[in-house]
Design a protein around this motif. Structure first.
Motif, PDB file in Angstrom:
ATOM      1  N   HIS A  26       0.847  -1.196   0.000  1.00 47.26           N
ATOM      2  CA  HIS A  26       0.000   0.000   0.000  1.00 47.26           C
ATOM      3  C   HIS A  26       0.885   1.249   0.000  1.00 47.26           C
ATOM      4  O   HIS A  26       2.107   1.150   0.089  1.00 47.26           O
ATOM      5  CB  HIS A  26      -0.914   0.009   1.241  1.00 47.26           C
ATOM      6  N   LEU A  27       0.237   2.397  -0.115  1.00 49.80           N
ATOM      7  CA  LEU A  27       0.978   3.670  -0.083  1.00 49.80           C
ATOM      8  C   LEU A  27       0.488   4.569   1.044  1.00 49.80           C
ATOM      9  O   LEU A  27       0.481   5.784   0.933  1.00 49.80           O
ATOM     10  CB  LEU A  27       0.832   4.396  -1.435  1.00 49.80           C
ATOM     11  N   GLU A  28       0.065   3.960   2.144  1.00 54.34           N
ATOM     12  CA  GLU A  28      -0.376   4.718   3.319  1.00 54.34           C
ATOM     13  C   GLU A  28       0.830   4.911   4.228  1.00 54.34           C
ATOM     14  O   GLU A  28       0.975   4.227   5.237  1.00 54.34           O
ATOM     15  CB  GLU A  28      -1.486   3.961   4.058  1.00 54.34           C
ATOM     16  N   ILE A  29       1.680   5.848   3.886  1.00 53.97           N
ATOM     17  CA  ILE A  29       2.926   6.049   4.625  1.00 53.97           C
ATOM     18  C   ILE A  29       2.663   6.882   5.871  1.00 53.97           C
ATOM     19  O   ILE A  29       2.052   7.940   5.795  1.00 53.97           O
ATOM     20  CB  ILE A  29       3.978   6.738   3.734  1.00 53.97           C
ATOM     21  N   SER A  30       3.131   6.397   6.996  1.00 52.42           N
ATOM     22  CA  SER A  30       2.965   7.167   8.232  1.00 52.42           C
ATOM     23  C   SER A  30       4.234   7.977   8.486  1.00 52.42           C
ATOM     24  O   SER A  30       5.321   7.627   8.023  1.00 52.42           O
ATOM     25  CB  SER A  30       2.691   6.238   9.417  1.00 52.42           C
ATOM     26  N   ARG A  31       4.074   9.039   9.232  1.00 45.33           N
ATOM     27  CA  ARG A  31       5.215   9.899   9.589  1.00 45.33           C
ATOM     28  C   ARG A  31       6.270   9.088  10.340  1.00 45.33           C
ATOM     29  O   ARG A  31       7.462   9.262  10.146  1.00 45.33           O
ATOM     30  CB  ARG A  31       4.726  11.075  10.438  1.00 45.33           C
ATOM     31  N   GLU A  32       5.810   8.176  11.190  1.00 48.30           N
ATOM     32  CA  GLU A  32       6.735   7.368  11.993  1.00 48.30           C
ATOM     33  C   GLU A  32       7.578   6.426  11.130  1.00 48.30           C
ATOM     34  O   GLU A  32       8.730   6.176  11.429  1.00 48.30           O
ATOM     35  CB  GLU A  32       5.964   6.547  13.045  1.00 48.30           C
ATOM     36  N   GLU A  33       6.976   5.910  10.065  1.00 49.32           N
ATOM     37  CA  GLU A  33       7.694   4.971   9.194  1.00 49.32           C
ATOM     38  C   GLU A  33       8.769   5.662   8.364  1.00 49.32           C
ATOM     39  O   GLU A  33       9.878   5.159   8.243  1.00 49.32           O
ATOM     40  CB  GLU A  33       6.725   4.298   8.220  1.00 49.32           C
ATOM     41  N   ASP A  34       8.400   6.785   7.747  1.00 50.99           N
ATOM     42  CA  ASP A  34       9.328   7.466   6.841  1.00 50.99           C
ATOM     43  C   ASP A  34       8.950   8.943   6.749  1.00 50.99           C
ATOM     44  O   ASP A  34       8.132   9.336   5.931  1.00 50.99           O
ATOM     45  CB  ASP A  34       9.274   6.810   5.462  1.00 50.99           C
ATOM     46  N   GLN A  35       9.532   9.732   7.635  1.00 54.19           N
ATOM     47  CA  GLN A  35       9.215  11.164   7.717  1.00 54.19           C
ATOM     48  C   GLN A  35       9.378  11.869   6.372  1.00 54.19           C
ATOM     49  O   GLN A  35       8.517  12.628   5.951  1.00 54.19           O
ATOM     50  CB  GLN A  35      10.135  11.824   8.758  1.00 54.19           C
ATOM     51  N   SER A  36      10.467  11.588   5.677  1.00 53.22           N
ATOM     52  CA  SER A  36      10.760  12.262   4.418  1.00 53.22           C
ATOM     53  C   SER A  36       9.731  11.930   3.338  1.00 53.22           C
ATOM     54  O   SER A  36       9.225  12.816   2.643  1.00 53.22           O
ATOM     55  CB  SER A  36      12.171  11.877   3.966  1.00 53.22           C
ATOM     56  N   LEU A  37       9.409  10.651   3.201  1.00 51.38           N
ATOM     57  CA  LEU A  37       8.436  10.234   2.187  1.00 51.38           C
ATOM     58  C   LEU A  37       7.028  10.713   2.559  1.00 51.38           C
ATOM     59  O   LEU A  37       6.254  11.124   1.698  1.00 51.38           O
ATOM     60  CB  LEU A  37       8.476   8.710   2.021  1.00 51.38           C
ATOM     61  N   PHE A  38       6.715  10.682   3.848  1.00 56.50           N
ATOM     62  CA  PHE A  38       5.442  11.198   4.338  1.00 56.50           C
ATOM     63  C   PHE A  38       5.303  12.681   3.971  1.00 56.50           C
ATOM     64  O   PHE A  38       4.265  13.121   3.480  1.00 56.50           O
ATOM     65  CB  PHE A  38       5.365  11.013   5.862  1.00 56.50           C
ATOM     66  N   ASP A  39       6.365  13.445   4.208  1.00 55.96           N
ATOM     67  CA  ASP A  39       6.346  14.876   3.882  1.00 55.96           C
ATOM     68  C   ASP A  39       6.171  15.107   2.383  1.00 55.96           C
ATOM     69  O   ASP A  39       5.449  16.008   1.966  1.00 55.96           O
ATOM     70  CB  ASP A  39       7.631  15.562   4.358  1.00 55.96           C
ATOM     71  N   PHE A  40       6.830  14.286   1.572  1.00 57.61           N
ATOM     72  CA  PHE A  40       6.681  14.400   0.119  1.00 57.61           C
ATOM     73  C   PHE A  40       5.213  14.214  -0.264  1.00 57.61           C
ATOM     74  O   PHE A  40       4.655  15.002  -1.039  1.00 57.61           O
ATOM     75  CB  PHE A  40       7.553  13.362  -0.603  1.00 57.61           C
ATOM     76  N   CYS A  41       4.568  13.182   0.275  1.00 52.20           N
ATOM     77  CA  CYS A  41       3.159  12.910  -0.043  1.00 52.20           C
ATOM     78  C   CYS A  41       2.272  14.076   0.384  1.00 52.20           C
ATOM     79  O   CYS A  41       1.384  14.505  -0.361  1.00 52.20           O
ATOM     80  CB  CYS A  41       2.699  11.626   0.633  1.00 52.20           C
ATOM     81  N   THR A  42       2.532  14.604   1.563  1.00 52.64           N
ATOM     82  CA  THR A  42       1.770  15.751   2.068  1.00 52.64           C
ATOM     83  C   THR A  42       1.955  16.953   1.146  1.00 52.64           C
ATOM     84  O   THR A  42       0.989  17.623   0.774  1.00 52.64           O
ATOM     85  CB  THR A  42       2.234  16.104   3.496  1.00 52.64           C
ATOM     86  N   ASN A  43       3.190  17.213   0.751  1.00 51.04           N
ATOM     87  CA  ASN A  43       3.501  18.366  -0.097  1.00 51.04           C
ATOM     88  C   ASN A  43       2.901  18.241  -1.494  1.00 51.04           C
ATOM     89  O   ASN A  43       2.419  19.228  -2.060  1.00 51.04           O
ATOM     90  CB  ASN A  43       5.011  18.565  -0.204  1.00 51.04           C
ATOM     91  N   ILE A  44       2.926  17.045  -2.049  1.00 56.88           N
ATOM     92  CA  ILE A  44       2.392  16.866  -3.408  1.00 56.88           C
ATOM     93  C   ILE A  44       0.870  17.001  -3.395  1.00 56.88           C
ATOM     94  O   ILE A  44       0.282  17.581  -4.298  1.00 56.88           O
ATOM     95  CB  ILE A  44       2.863  15.528  -4.041  1.00 56.88           C
ATOM     96  N   ARG A  45       0.226  16.507  -2.343  1.00 55.72           N
ATOM     97  CA  ARG A  45      -1.234  16.678  -2.228  1.00 55.72           C
ATOM     98  C   ARG A  45      -1.587  18.157  -2.073  1.00 55.72           C
ATOM     99  O   ARG A  45      -2.524  18.644  -2.697  1.00 55.72           O
ATOM    100  CB  ARG A  45      -1.771  15.891  -1.034  1.00 55.72           C
ATOM    101  N   TYR A  46      -0.836  18.839  -1.232  1.00 58.64           N
ATOM    102  CA  TYR A  46      -1.074  20.274  -1.021  1.00 58.64           C
ATOM    103  C   TYR A  46      -0.879  21.050  -2.327  1.00 58.64           C
ATOM    104  O   TYR A  46      -1.678  21.912  -2.670  1.00 58.64           O
ATOM    105  CB  TYR A  46      -0.130  20.803   0.062  1.00 58.64           C
ATOM    106  N   GLY A  47       0.184  20.707  -3.049  1.00 63.33           N
ATOM    107  CA  GLY A  47       0.470  21.385  -4.314  1.00 63.33           C
ATOM    108  C   GLY A  47      -0.626  21.186  -5.346  1.00 63.33           C
ATOM    109  O   GLY A  47      -0.922  22.083  -6.125  1.00 63.33           O
TER     110      GLY A  47
END
Length: 81
Positions: A26-47
């Protein structure tokens, strides 16, 4: 000068997402698992929601993410409509 210089390219992030999906199913990345990848997902959704701000989401980028099954809704917003 350029903040992006030390961060990964969009293409390498898509590769990271593909690897994550292969390993986890799956692609449900949590902040605890991978902060950097989680931030990327958050940023791309926001963008995508805010075209004038944040990360640039071209049609090509959106298509690349759609092809790997990226969810544009966050876990917290899914099912609230």
């Amino acid at each position: 000068k350029n903040k992006q210089k030390c961060s990964k390219s969009f293409e390498s992030r898509v590769e990271d997402l593909k690897k994550y999906k292969q390993q986890n199913g799956h692609l449900e990345i949590s902040r605890e698992e991978d902060q950097s990848l989680f931030d990327f997902c958050t940023n791309i959704r926001y963008g995508r929601r805010n075209p004038d701000k944040g990360m640039t989401v071209t049609d090509e980028r959106a298509k690349a993410l759609d092809e790997i099954g990226f969810s544009w809704a966050t876990a917290s917003t899914r099912g609230t409509r």
